[in-house]
Design a protein around this motif. Structure first.
Motif, PDB file in Angstrom:
ATOM      1  N   THR A 122      -9.052   8.851   1.149  1.00  0.00           N
ATOM      2  CA  THR A 122      -8.573  10.125   0.603  1.00  0.00           C
ATOM      3  C   THR A 122      -9.594  11.220   0.896  1.00  0.00           C
ATOM      4  O   THR A 122     -10.773  10.943   1.141  1.00  0.00           O
ATOM      5  CB  THR A 122      -8.355  10.043  -0.919  1.00  0.00           C
TER       6      THR A 122
ATOM      7  N   LEU B  91       0.858  -1.182   0.000  1.00  0.00           N
ATOM      8  CA  LEU B  91       0.000   0.000   0.000  1.00  0.00           C
ATOM      9  C   LEU B  91       0.894   1.231   0.000  1.00  0.00           C
ATOM     10  O   LEU B  91       1.847   1.301   0.769  1.00  0.00           O
ATOM     11  CB  LEU B  91      -0.882   0.026   1.242  1.00  0.00           C
ATOM     12  N   THR B  92       0.578   2.183  -0.862  1.00  0.00           N
ATOM     13  CA  THR B  92       1.318   3.438  -0.904  1.00  0.00           C
ATOM     14  C   THR B  92       0.332   4.574  -0.681  1.00  0.00           C
ATOM     15  O   THR B  92      -0.692   4.656  -1.364  1.00  0.00           O
ATOM     16  CB  THR B  92       2.032   3.612  -2.263  1.00  0.00           C
ATOM     17  N   ILE B  93       0.625   5.400   0.300  1.00  0.00           N
ATOM     18  CA  ILE B  93      -0.253   6.510   0.645  1.00  0.00           C
ATOM     19  C   ILE B  93       0.512   7.808   0.454  1.00  0.00           C
ATOM     20  O   ILE B  93       1.582   8.002   1.048  1.00  0.00           O
ATOM     21  CB  ILE B  93      -0.767   6.401   2.104  1.00  0.00           C
TER      22      ILE B  93
ATOM     23  N   TRP C 136      -2.481   0.403  -4.361  1.00  0.00           N
ATOM     24  CA  TRP C 136      -2.106  -0.899  -3.826  1.00  0.00           C
ATOM     25  C   TRP C 136      -1.639  -1.772  -4.976  1.00  0.00           C
ATOM     26  O   TRP C 136      -2.014  -1.587  -6.134  1.00  0.00           O
ATOM     27  CB  TRP C 136      -3.259  -1.537  -3.059  1.00  0.00           C
TER      28      TRP C 136
ATOM     29  N   PRO D 108      -4.481  11.785   3.613  1.00  0.00           N
ATOM     30  CA  PRO D 108      -4.239  11.047   2.366  1.00  0.00           C
ATOM     31  C   PRO D 108      -4.842  11.745   1.146  1.00  0.00           C
ATOM     32  O   PRO D 108      -6.011  12.124   1.154  1.00  0.00           O
ATOM     33  CB  PRO D 108      -4.926   9.698   2.609  1.00  0.00           C
TER      34      PRO D 108
ATOM     35  N   ILE E  96      -4.081   6.939  -2.715  1.00  0.00           N
ATOM     36  CA  ILE E  96      -3.760   5.615  -2.188  1.00  0.00           C
ATOM     37  C   ILE E  96      -3.676   4.657  -3.364  1.00  0.00           C
ATOM     38  O   ILE E  96      -4.565   4.648  -4.218  1.00  0.00           O
ATOM     39  CB  ILE E  96      -4.831   5.115  -1.197  1.00  0.00           C
TER      40      ILE E  96
END
Length: 110
Positions: free
Chosen positions: A58, A8-10, A23, A18, A21
């Motif tokens: 988000t 996961l990248t936020i 994944w 956020p 996001i």
């Protein structure tokens, strides 16, 4: 033993809210990072006998989609609980509650 990885990248704004996001999974059919607007991650800590949980969304996540996200999460938790325990009666109660939730939140079921 086979291993799989979920990433996961936020991306956060300057207030740590956020903005984006994504994944990706080593087991997914596509190897590209896919965008999402919300996620819930729950992990069981066997040692401490409690749940570790992260909920993020988000700032662009619409309220109507958040309501739908919660409704569908409750439904799929029932599916998982049934597979894990075989407790059909309580899952039927959860389904009844999900129908009530959908009605109160004006979510079209289907």
């Amino acid at each position: 033993m086979k291993k799989a990885e979920i990433k996961l990248t936020i991306e956060l704004d300057d207030q740590n809210v956020p903005e984006k996001i994504t994944w990706e999974s080593t087991d997914a059919a596509t190897k590209e990072a896919l965008p999402v607007t919300a996620f819930t991650l729950a992990l069981w800590d066997h040692h401490y006998k409690n749940t570790l949980k992260i909920d993020l969304w988000t700032k662009e996540m619409p309220v109507d989609e958040m309501k739908r996200f919660f409704y569908e999460t409750l439904q799929t938790m029932g599916d998982s609980f049934l597979r894990a325990t075989g407790e059909k009666n309580i899952v039927e109660d959860l389904r009844d509650y999900c129908a009530h939730f959908a009605d109160k939140m004006e979510i079209k079921q289907g």
